[in-house]
Design an enzyme around this catalytic site. Structure first.
Site, PDB file in Angstrom:
ATOM      1  N   CYS A  94       0.804  -1.226   0.000  1.00 42.98           N
ATOM      2  CA  CYS A  94       0.000   0.000   0.000  1.00 42.98           C
ATOM      3  C   CYS A  94       0.836   1.275   0.000  1.00 42.98           C
ATOM      4  O   CYS A  94       0.315   2.355  -0.286  1.00 42.98           O
ATOM      5  CB  CYS A  94      -0.941   0.008   1.203  1.00 42.98           C
ATOM      6  SG  CYS A  94      -2.034  -1.417   1.268  1.00 42.98           S
ATOM      7  N   HIS A 354      -9.171   2.624  -2.683  1.00 46.34           N
ATOM      8  CA  HIS A 354      -7.770   2.346  -2.343  1.00 46.34           C
ATOM      9  C   HIS A 354      -7.154   1.417  -3.387  1.00 46.34           C
ATOM     10  O   HIS A 354      -7.105   0.202  -3.196  1.00 46.34           O
ATOM     11  CB  HIS A 354      -7.725   1.723  -0.954  1.00 46.34           C
ATOM     12  CG  HIS A 354      -6.365   1.285  -0.498  1.00 46.34           C
ATOM     13  ND1 HIS A 354      -5.184   1.833  -0.984  1.00 46.34           N
ATOM     14  CD2 HIS A 354      -5.999   0.335   0.413  1.00 46.34           C
ATOM     15  CE1 HIS A 354      -4.164   1.253  -0.380  1.00 46.34           C
ATOM     16  NE2 HIS A 354      -4.627   0.329   0.455  1.00 46.34           N
ATOM     17  N   CYS A 384      -0.864   2.403   6.577  1.00 48.81           N
ATOM     18  CA  CYS A 384      -0.397   1.102   7.029  1.00 48.81           C
ATOM     19  C   CYS A 384      -0.057   0.276   5.793  1.00 48.81           C
ATOM     20  O   CYS A 384      -0.487   0.585   4.686  1.00 48.81           O
ATOM     21  CB  CYS A 384      -1.438   0.411   7.894  1.00 48.81           C
ATOM     22  SG  CYS A 384      -3.019   0.091   7.066  1.00 48.81           S
ATOM     23  N   GLY A 386       0.693  -3.847   4.255  1.00 45.13           N
ATOM     24  CA  GLY A 386       0.572  -5.285   4.432  1.00 45.13           C
ATOM     25  C   GLY A 386       1.865  -5.933   4.897  1.00 45.13           C
ATOM     26  O   GLY A 386       2.954  -5.459   4.571  1.00 45.13           O
TER      27      GLY A 386
END
Length: 398
Positions: A94, A354, A384, A386
């Site tokens: 991300c 997203h 945040c 993964g």
């Protein structure tokens, strides 16, 4: 000793975000989408010869299928950049788009380049969230603390909701606010400066006439925000990841398709090419956390990036905290005592979407234009990541 240069953003744009897997961009290839935003960002600097671009760094979270084969290089060639321009694809899930920007800025700061493009692209319609052929080495799970890597993202959000005591009602209220803010921003034209309208063509067969019908749509608004969202509607949704959990489709980020790009240059390039800076890329930080509570990552990246910049939290006039899940967003906001008024003033990923590896570039474009529009000094993008990470980057309006 080499004196570090400053890295300036002179152009920033993004596509509208489409809903996956059946939204407007579902059939728009991610390499073509990347090419479109690369053309768009260069069009914002008309005096710059594309041959002056020294590298194109592109974030992509699942670099397989139509966004594989070094999508950065393919995208820039599709965009018509000279074949002398190289490209590299980077993956930090991300935070891929933000990492691409930090890498481009670093090349400039150490004097290895004067003109760079940082970007991100992702089609969650065309490439599954876990990829096609991805497998883990069994050895990674020999340590109990790594078991969280095998959790689905929603399971990690449930872990955060439980440990940080984030209620279902609070998550739904946060999600509703995201939609309301996004809709208000759309109505006010707040996204106009950052969004590059795209003409999307669809071909569908007409069985009766035995012809292929072409339709064209001018796509210029993110299609995720829902005017019909309410606390009552959100409350009716069942938990998705745990039978007695609190994380639902309504308080989680939307699967999406999109791309974004930023043109980053040195002070020397500003003068040589007569470019006007929008923002300075100030600092970047990334930190690891236990995989099973990956959503709490920004809690550790934000203090680190502020320390590196020599700035304080109350100096941030705008914070784009990627809303992977309402649970983790609220946990970070509460633990760091973030000002809710400056966090996602135009909504976040719960409403806007997203598109994984593209989000960092997309939200960076949002911050750059928001700082200019509202005459704010500093802004931040954070998310945040993964497998248990958090990333953050700081921007200064110029």
């Amino acid at each position: 000793m080499t004196t570090l240069q400053q890295a300036y953003i002179v152009a920033a744009t993004r596509s509208p975000i489409g809903k996956a897997p059946r939204g407007t961009l579902a059939h728009y290839r991610p390499d073509d989408l990347l090419a479109t935003v690369l053309q768009g960002v260069l069009a914002q600097a008309p005096g710059l010869d594309p041959a002056a671009v020294e590298d194109v760094i592109v974030g992509c979270a699942i670099p397989e299928g139509p966004q594989g084969f070094n999508v950065a290089r393919l995208g820039l060639l599709l965009a018509g950049l000279p074949d002398t321009v190289p490209g590299a694809t980077v993956n930090r899930f991300c935070a891929s788009g933000l990492t691409a920007l930090a890498m481009a800025a670093d090349r400039i700061r150490v004097g290895e380049a004067d003109v760079m493009i940082a970007a991100g692209t992702e089609s969650m319609s065309q490439v599954p969230i876990f990829g096609v052929t991805t497998t883990f080495s069994p050895r990674i799970f020999e340590r109990d603390e790594n078991l969280g890597i095998a959790y689905g993202m929603g399971q990690t959000a449930e872990q955060v909701a439980e440990q940080w005591k984030v209620s279902r009602e609070d998550q739904d209220a946060f999600a509703l606010q995201s939609h309301q803010r996004a809709l208000a921003a759309q109505k006010a034209g707040e996204f106009n400066d950052e969004i590059l309208p795209i003409e999307v063509m669809r071909r569908t067969p007409n069985l009766a006439s035995e012809q292929v019908v072409e339709t064209r749509k001018n796509f210029s608004l993110d299609e995720g925000p829902r005017p019909d969202t309410s606390m009552e509607a959100l409350a009716k949704l069942k938990p998705v990841f745990a039978a007695k959990g609190s994380v639902t489709a309504g308080n989680s980020s939307q699967m999406s398709d999109g791309a974004g790009a930023l043109l980053v240059v040195s002070e020397r390039a500003l003068k040589t090419h007569k470019l006007t800076p929008l923002a300075r890329f100030v600092s970047f930080a990334v930190r690891g956390v236990p995989p099973q509570i990956m959503g709490i990552g920004p809690k550790f990246a934000i203090p680190e990036v502020l320390q590196r910049a020599g700035l304080k939290l109350d100096q941030m006039g705008w914070i784009e905290l990627n809303e992977a899940f309402a649970a983790q967003s609220l946990a970070v906001i509460r633990d760091l005592n973030l000002n809710p008024q400056v966090v996602n003033p135009m909504g976040g990923a719960i409403a806007l979407g997203h598109p994984l590896g593209a989000t960092g570039a997309i939200r960076s474009a949002t911050v750059v234009h928001a700082l200019q529009r509202h005459k704010l000094d500093y802004g931040m993008v954070t998310m945040c990541v993964g497998t248990g990470m958090g990333a953050a980057g700081i921007f200064e309006r110029v």
